[in-house]
Write a protein that holds these residues in place. Sequence first.
Motif, PDB file in Angstrom:
ATOM      1  N   ARG A   1      -6.307   2.918   8.522  1.00 11.01           N
ATOM      2  CA  ARG A   1      -4.934   2.410   8.495  1.00 11.01           C
ATOM      3  C   ARG A   1      -4.892   1.221   7.556  1.00 11.01           C
ATOM      4  O   ARG A   1      -5.882   0.516   7.404  1.00 11.01           O
ATOM      5  CB  ARG A   1      -4.518   1.876   9.872  1.00 11.01           C
ATOM      6  CG  ARG A   1      -4.382   2.945  10.900  1.00 11.01           C
ATOM      7  CD  ARG A   1      -4.043   2.304  12.238  1.00 11.01           C
ATOM      8  NE  ARG A   1      -4.219   3.297  13.296  1.00 11.01           N
ATOM      9  CZ  ARG A   1      -4.160   3.014  14.586  1.00 11.01           C
ATOM     10  NH1 ARG A   1      -3.929   1.781  14.987  1.00 11.01           N
ATOM     11  NH2 ARG A   1      -4.319   3.956  15.476  1.00 11.01           N
ATOM     12  N   LEU A   2      -3.743   1.003   6.976  1.00 13.31           N
ATOM     13  CA  LEU A   2      -3.572  -0.157   6.127  1.00 13.31           C
ATOM     14  C   LEU A   2      -2.283  -0.809   6.587  1.00 13.31           C
ATOM     15  O   LEU A   2      -1.228  -0.172   6.614  1.00 13.31           O
ATOM     16  CB  LEU A   2      -3.463   0.306   4.675  1.00 13.31           C
ATOM     17  CG  LEU A   2      -3.803  -0.685   3.580  1.00 13.31           C
ATOM     18  CD1 LEU A   2      -5.186  -1.289   3.767  1.00 13.31           C
ATOM     19  CD2 LEU A   2      -3.724   0.004   2.235  1.00 13.31           C
ATOM     20  N   ALA A   3      -2.369  -2.065   6.981  1.00 17.21           N
ATOM     21  CA  ALA A   3      -1.182  -2.694   7.563  1.00 17.21           C
ATOM     22  C   ALA A   3      -1.225  -4.189   7.358  1.00 17.21           C
ATOM     23  O   ALA A   3      -2.297  -4.779   7.178  1.00 17.21           O
ATOM     24  CB  ALA A   3      -1.104  -2.389   9.055  1.00 17.21           C
ATOM     25  N   LEU A   4      -0.062  -4.804   7.393  1.00  9.22           N
ATOM     26  CA  LEU A   4      -0.023  -6.252   7.428  1.00  9.22           C
ATOM     27  C   LEU A   4      -0.381  -6.679   8.837  1.00  9.22           C
ATOM     28  O   LEU A   4       0.016  -6.043   9.810  1.00  9.22           O
ATOM     29  CB  LEU A   4       1.377  -6.757   7.069  1.00  9.22           C
ATOM     30  CG  LEU A   4       1.758  -6.639   5.595  1.00  9.22           C
ATOM     31  CD1 LEU A   4       3.142  -7.199   5.389  1.00  9.22           C
ATOM     32  CD2 LEU A   4       0.755  -7.349   4.695  1.00  9.22           C
ATOM     33  N   ASP A   5      -1.127  -7.743   8.938  1.00 11.90           N
ATOM     34  CA  ASP A   5      -1.577  -8.212  10.237  1.00 11.90           C
ATOM     35  C   ASP A   5      -0.426  -8.894  10.975  1.00 11.90           C
ATOM     36  O   ASP A   5      -0.231 -10.097  10.878  1.00 11.90           O
ATOM     37  CB  ASP A   5      -2.747  -9.189  10.039  1.00 11.90           C
ATOM     38  CG  ASP A   5      -3.407  -9.525  11.358  1.00 11.90           C
ATOM     39  OD1 ASP A   5      -3.029  -8.929  12.376  1.00 11.90           O
ATOM     40  OD2 ASP A   5      -4.305 -10.382  11.363  1.00 11.90           O
ATOM     41  N   THR A   6       0.352  -8.069  11.674  1.00  6.38           N
ATOM     42  CA  THR A   6       1.453  -8.620  12.477  1.00  6.38           C
ATOM     43  C   THR A   6       1.165  -8.345  13.940  1.00  6.38           C
ATOM     44  O   THR A   6       0.239  -7.604  14.261  1.00  6.38           O
ATOM     45  CB  THR A   6       2.795  -7.943  12.109  1.00  6.38           C
ATOM     46  OG1 THR A   6       2.644  -6.531  12.333  1.00  6.38           O
ATOM     47  CG2 THR A   6       3.168  -8.176  10.658  1.00  6.38           C
ATOM     48  N   ASP A   7       1.981  -8.901  14.817  1.00  3.24           N
ATOM     49  CA  ASP A   7       1.707  -8.765  16.253  1.00  3.24           C
ATOM     50  C   ASP A   7       1.757  -7.312  16.713  1.00  3.24           C
ATOM     51  O   ASP A   7       1.070  -6.920  17.637  1.00  3.24           O
ATOM     52  CB  ASP A   7       2.727  -9.581  17.059  1.00  3.24           C
ATOM     53  CG  ASP A   7       2.584 -11.072  16.748  1.00  3.24           C
ATOM     54  OD1 ASP A   7       1.492 -11.453  16.270  1.00  3.24           O
ATOM     55  OD2 ASP A   7       3.545 -11.822  16.956  1.00  3.24           O
ATOM     56  N   ASN A   8       2.614  -6.498  16.062  1.00  3.37           N
ATOM     57  CA  ASN A   8       2.767  -5.114  16.535  1.00  3.37           C
ATOM     58  C   ASN A   8       2.089  -4.088  15.630  1.00  3.37           C
ATOM     59  O   ASN A   8       2.393  -2.915  15.687  1.00  3.37           O
ATOM     60  CB  ASN A   8       4.255  -4.777  16.700  1.00  3.37           C
ATOM     61  CG  ASN A   8       5.041  -5.094  15.442  1.00  3.37           C
ATOM     62  OD1 ASN A   8       4.446  -5.532  14.448  1.00  3.37           O
ATOM     63  ND2 ASN A   8       6.343  -4.887  15.489  1.00  3.37           N
ATOM     64  N   SER A   9       1.172  -4.534  14.761  1.00  5.80           N
ATOM     65  CA  SER A   9       0.570  -3.578  13.832  1.00  5.80           C
ATOM     66  C   SER A   9      -0.545  -2.749  14.472  1.00  5.80           C
ATOM     67  O   SER A   9      -1.058  -1.834  13.853  1.00  5.80           O
ATOM     68  CB  SER A   9       0.056  -4.290  12.581  1.00  5.80           C
ATOM     69  OG  SER A   9      -0.819  -5.327  12.942  1.00  5.80           O
TER      70      SER A   9
ATOM     71  N   ASP B   1      -1.724 -14.363  -1.597  1.00  5.84           N
ATOM     72  CA  ASP B   1      -1.263 -15.715  -1.943  1.00  5.84           C
ATOM     73  C   ASP B   1      -0.106 -16.197  -1.070  1.00  5.84           C
ATOM     74  O   ASP B   1       0.178 -17.373  -1.000  1.00  5.84           O
ATOM     75  CB  ASP B   1      -0.922 -15.824  -3.441  1.00  5.84           C
ATOM     76  CG  ASP B   1       0.058 -14.758  -3.893  1.00  5.84           C
ATOM     77  OD1 ASP B   1       0.345 -13.820  -3.106  1.00  5.84           O
ATOM     78  OD2 ASP B   1       0.530 -14.849  -5.034  1.00  5.84           O
ATOM     79  N   ARG B   2       0.593 -15.235  -0.444  1.00  3.20           N
ATOM     80  CA  ARG B   2       1.596 -15.631   0.541  1.00  3.20           C
ATOM     81  C   ARG B   2       1.732 -14.506   1.554  1.00  3.20           C
ATOM     82  O   ARG B   2       1.330 -13.371   1.302  1.00  3.20           O
ATOM     83  CB  ARG B   2       2.934 -15.975  -0.116  1.00  3.20           C
ATOM     84  CG  ARG B   2       3.543 -14.845  -0.876  1.00  3.20           C
ATOM     85  CD  ARG B   2       4.621 -15.318  -1.839  1.00  3.20           C
ATOM     86  NE  ARG B   2       4.838 -14.315  -2.868  1.00  3.20           N
ATOM     87  CZ  ARG B   2       5.605 -13.253  -2.732  1.00  3.20           C
ATOM     88  NH1 ARG B   2       6.224 -13.019  -1.592  1.00  3.20           N
ATOM     89  NH2 ARG B   2       5.741 -12.391  -3.705  1.00  3.20           N
ATOM     90  N   GLY B   3       2.294 -14.825   2.687  1.00  2.81           N
ATOM     91  CA  GLY B   3       2.521 -13.816   3.722  1.00  2.81           C
ATOM     92  C   GLY B   3       1.269 -13.506   4.519  1.00  2.81           C
ATOM     93  O   GLY B   3       0.237 -14.143   4.377  1.00  2.81           O
ATOM     94  N   ARG B   4       1.424 -12.505   5.374  1.00  4.25           N
ATOM     95  CA  ARG B   4       0.339 -12.117   6.280  1.00  4.25           C
ATOM     96  C   ARG B   4      -0.781 -11.411   5.539  1.00  4.25           C
ATOM     97  O   ARG B   4      -0.542 -10.774   4.511  1.00  4.25           O
ATOM     98  CB  ARG B   4       0.909 -11.137   7.314  1.00  4.25           C
ATOM     99  CG  ARG B   4       2.121 -11.662   8.039  1.00  4.25           C
ATOM    100  CD  ARG B   4       1.720 -12.103   9.400  1.00  4.25           C
ATOM    101  NE  ARG B   4       2.888 -12.360  10.236  1.00  4.25           N
ATOM    102  CZ  ARG B   4       2.760 -12.621  11.543  1.00  4.25           C
ATOM    103  NH1 ARG B   4       1.572 -12.627  12.110  1.00  4.25           N
ATOM    104  NH2 ARG B   4       3.821 -12.876  12.262  1.00  4.25           N
ATOM    105  N   PRO B   5      -1.992 -11.464   6.082  1.00  2.30           N
ATOM    106  CA  PRO B   5      -3.092 -10.722   5.442  1.00  2.30           C
ATOM    107  C   PRO B   5      -2.858  -9.210   5.512  1.00  2.30           C
ATOM    108  O   PRO B   5      -2.237  -8.712   6.448  1.00  2.30           O
ATOM    109  CB  PRO B   5      -4.324 -11.092   6.280  1.00  2.30           C
ATOM    110  CG  PRO B   5      -3.922 -12.232   7.133  1.00  2.30           C
ATOM    111  CD  PRO B   5      -2.437 -12.191   7.277  1.00  2.30           C
ATOM    112  N   LEU B   6      -3.357  -8.517   4.500  1.00  2.01           N
ATOM    113  CA  LEU B   6      -3.342  -7.057   4.481  1.00  2.01           C
ATOM    114  C   LEU B   6      -4.687  -6.609   5.049  1.00  2.01           C
ATOM    115  O   LEU B   6      -5.736  -7.091   4.617  1.00  2.01           O
ATOM    116  CB  LEU B   6      -3.175  -6.581   3.041  1.00  2.01           C
ATOM    117  CG  LEU B   6      -3.082  -5.077   2.805  1.00  2.01           C
ATOM    118  CD1 LEU B   6      -1.793  -4.501   3.408  1.00  2.01           C
ATOM    119  CD2 LEU B   6      -3.114  -4.783   1.297  1.00  2.01           C
TER     120      LEU B   6
END
Length: 270
Positions: A79-87, A99-104
């Motif tokens: 899977r490839l996802a942004l590290d968010t609470d519901n990922s 450089d910005r935002g959540r880690p991939l």
Amino acid sequence: MPELPEVETIVRDLRLIVPQRTIKAVRVLRPNVVQGTEETFISTLIGKTFRSISRRGKNIVSHMSHDYVLVINLGMTGRLALDTDNSALTHPAVQFQLDRGRPLVYDDIRRFGKLRLFKEPDWESQSDRLGPEPLSPDYTYTDLYEKLASSSSPVRSWLLNQKNLAGVGNIYANEALHLAGVHPRRPSNNLTEPESKLLHQSLKTILYSAIENRGTTLRNYRDTSGLRGRNKPNLKVYGRHEQACFSCKSLVERIVFSNRSAFFCPDCQR
Ligand SMILES: [Zn+2]
């Protein structure tokens, strides 16, 4: 296992997120998903910017600055996802700090996936070894018919060979054969020109509709937001053995050849 529609869904999501972002740091938590040494992988990617994201067969292809290409094959459970609470990332294998935002994050329960780095020309030659893209406007039924005519392997197995056609796996091969009314075990060179034309159209119909539904989740597949694909209710034969065919009410059968299950309706598919 993610096939063309699942990978296409992820690629379309990533296109909204990663282009023009620069990799600041890379953490490899599971070195066996990375081709080559972990050190080279990390040092090559740090400071590189995502230029564009595309799909080739079942591969996610990220064109990076300095002519590098990061190619991700999701294997069975990648899977490839942004590290968010519901990922729903349970088995992170590689983490990209942008450089910005959540880690991939590349996450993989069974770790059959692979992350590979190429220089642009090397990737081009790898890509040339794959068969045509079934959804490409350049791909005609005549191409399919002529290639089928040169093989005696069962048509279902022929469709799974990525050198013949890129991106089709067992779910969509079985579904397309059912829609075309062709038995999965028929020798490829036994298909007539009208049958090849129907199979060519069926492949496109099945794949486009699965993309529309953001892929098929049987168990593990999730999109970049951790959501399941919605295509499973559309499957007519895959995984439906001993259930009634929606067209003729005969029972869908399952046979195994080339180590993979084939699902078909004995009455609708000749
Ligand atoms: Zn039937």
